[in-house]
Enzyme design. Structure first.
Site, PDB file in Angstrom:
ATOM      1  N   HIS A 120       0.442  -5.418   2.593  1.00  0.00           N
ATOM      2  CA  HIS A 120       1.260  -4.513   3.654  1.00  0.00           C
ATOM      3  C   HIS A 120       2.767  -5.150   3.750  1.00  0.00           C
ATOM      4  CE1 HIS A 120      -2.225  -3.015   5.742  1.00  0.00           C
ATOM      5  NE2 HIS A 120      -2.836  -4.268   5.111  1.00  0.00           N
ATOM      6  N   HIS A 172       0.854  -1.259   0.113  1.00  0.00           N
ATOM      7  CA  HIS A 172       0.027   0.019   0.036  1.00  0.00           C
ATOM      8  C   HIS A 172       0.970   1.342  -0.033  1.00  0.00           C
ATOM      9  CE1 HIS A 172       0.948   0.948   4.327  1.00  0.00           C
ATOM     10  NE2 HIS A 172       0.845  -0.279   4.313  1.00  0.00           N
ATOM     11  N   ARG A 182      -5.911   1.215   4.669  1.00  0.00           N
ATOM     12  CA  ARG A 182      -4.791   1.767   3.686  1.00  0.00           C
ATOM     13  C   ARG A 182      -4.519   0.898   2.368  1.00  0.00           C
ATOM     14  NH1 ARG A 182      -2.894  -0.218   8.362  1.00  0.00           N
ATOM     15  NH2 ARG A 182      -0.883  -1.315   8.748  1.00  0.00           N
ATOM     16  N   GLU A 230      -1.639  -6.472   8.099  1.00  0.00           N
ATOM     17  CA  GLU A 230       0.081  -6.481   8.738  1.00  0.00           C
ATOM     18  C   GLU A 230       0.207  -7.015   9.816  1.00  0.00           C
ATOM     19  OE1 GLU A 230       2.922  -6.067   8.511  1.00  0.00           O
ATOM     20  OE2 GLU A 230       3.215  -3.947   7.799  1.00  0.00           O
TER      21      GLU A 230
END
Length: 200
Positions: free
Chosen positions: A154, A9, A58, A84
């Site tokens: 991520h 991202h 995100r 993440e």
């Protein structure tokens, strides 16, 4: 030949503020949205059958921007397997201030090592153990039948995937940092053997 492309991202607000983000749901910055647009521009001309992302805004926003730039609509699957890694009690803390408190060496071990957990959080090994089973069960079958897949996730969930795809040793993954907003392309043959990999 199937193609798998992943993108980390774009810059988030906590990336900008040098904070541990982990599973906190932090949005993109203006620059992060621009990075996603650039990634989308690089991917124009590629065809995807399906896209995957995490449960965090995100990554989802980055994927949405990429597809808008490409002017395509594809089915999207959101799954926590691609979240993440969870940084435990470090989440939200400034990395520099944390290094001053615990020492730079200790913080680097928490951030970059394979099997050491940050306080109350996940190691990269833990992240690997949720990313790879999901990848094997959900994505590999699609690649085997020639479908092209886009993943927007991520740094650490993608490092775990990178370890698996490229057979990277746990000692070597410590040195790997995946840049934000830069597509990484994997080409596979019909036996799902890796035939090429590059950043765009």
């Amino acid at each position: 030949m199937a193609v798998l492309i992943f993108v980390r991202h774009g810059q988030s607000l906590y990336n900008l503020e040098n904070r541990f983000t982990g599973t906190l749901d932090i949005p993109l910055t203006v620059f992060g949205r621009e990075q996603a647009k650039i990634a989308g521009t690089k991917l124009v001309g590629y065809t995807f059958n399906i896209g995957y992302t995490s449960m965090l805004i995100r990554a989802q926003e980055s994927l949405q921007i990429i597809l808008e730039v490409m002017k395509v609509t594809i089915p999207i699957i959101k799954n926590k397997a691609f979240n993440e890694r969870m940084y435990g009690t470090l989440q939200g803390l400034n990395k520099e201030e944390t290094a001053q408190k615990y020492g730079l060496t200790q913080v680097e071990i928490w951030r970059r090592s394979y099997a050491v957990n940050p306080p109350g959080g996940e190691s990269l090994l833990d992240t690997y153990n949720r990313v790879i089973p999901y990848y094997k069960s959900e994505i590999e079958p699609k690649l085997k039948i020639g479908q092209n897949v886009l993943i927007v996730a991520h740094g650490n969930s993608l490092r775990a995937l990178m370890m698996y795809l490229e057979n990277i040793d746990p000692l070597d993954i410590v040195k790997v940092d995946i840049p934000t907003g830069q597509p990484r392309v994997y080409h596979f043959n019909q036996k799902l053997q890796l035939s090429g990999v590059k950043y765009l």
